[in-house]
Motif scaffolding. Sequence first.
Motif, mmCIF file in Angstrom:
data_model
loop_
_atom_site.group_PDB
_atom_site.id
_atom_site.type_symbol
_atom_site.label_atom_id
_atom_site.label_comp_id
_atom_site.label_asym_id
_atom_site.label_seq_id
_atom_site.Cartn_x
_atom_site.Cartn_y
_atom_site.Cartn_z
ATOM 1 N N ARG A 76 54.764 43.796 40.280
ATOM 2 C CA ARG A 76 54.752 42.996 41.501
ATOM 3 C C ARG A 76 53.892 41.750 41.321
ATOM 4 N NH1 ARG A 76 51.252 44.822 45.567
ATOM 5 N NH2 ARG A 76 50.343 42.817 45.750
ATOM 6 N N HIS A 77 52.718 41.925 40.724
ATOM 7 C CA HIS A 77 51.831 40.782 40.515
ATOM 8 C C HIS A 77 52.513 39.695 39.689
ATOM 9 C CE1 HIS A 77 48.538 38.208 39.406
ATOM 10 N NE2 HIS A 77 48.856 38.405 38.139
ATOM 11 N N GLU B 59 55.676 39.238 38.977
ATOM 12 C CA GLU B 59 56.863 38.678 39.627
ATOM 13 C C GLU B 59 56.458 37.620 40.644
ATOM 14 O OE1 GLU B 59 59.020 42.066 41.083
ATOM 15 O OE2 GLU B 59 59.983 42.406 39.130
ATOM 16 N N GLU B 60 55.360 37.860 41.355
ATOM 17 C CA GLU B 60 54.878 36.868 42.320
ATOM 18 C C GLU B 60 54.349 35.624 41.618
ATOM 19 O OE1 GLU B 60 52.073 38.700 44.981
ATOM 20 O OE2 GLU B 60 53.545 40.141 45.701
ATOM 21 N N ASP C 54 57.206 33.719 39.943
ATOM 22 C CA ASP C 54 58.337 33.413 40.806
ATOM 23 C C ASP C 54 58.780 31.977 40.532
ATOM 24 O OD1 ASP C 54 60.188 33.790 42.902
ATOM 25 O OD2 ASP C 54 58.865 32.695 44.266
#
Length: 135
Positions: A41-42, A44-45, A48
């Motif tokens: 998640r980290h 991917e953020e 982005d």
Amino acid sequence: MNDLLDGFGDSKVVRIPETTLDYDNNVFTVTGEAYPENGRRHFEEVFDGFFEHFEGCTDKQIKFTFALTYYNSGSAHFFSTLVDFLEDLAVAGNDVEIVWKYYEDDDSMLESGEDFRDEAPHVNFVLEELKDDVD
């Protein structure tokens, strides 16, 4: 330069790497320790737009520097995905350089760099040994 640590807290507390994404010059860095609680998640953020930015690109010069002292398995999985993507960009005709920095006494980080280098035979992959500053 676009430092995307804003909103992620103190990188020394939550163990996320300092990440710089300079799209104007196609120069990118990941530095420090990388073991965020939710690595996928980290990253991917943070990344982005990175993959989208280069999708279909040819004839670009891209430099990506890793200067890590530690990373966990979740981070390793993302870094592998990233190196594979950079390899695809090199195969497509882009001039891609990865610089993997490691400290002279860190055999584990050297071996990691060698493994990533093997994943990307079309990338100019530089293993750069750093001297320890400790007296």
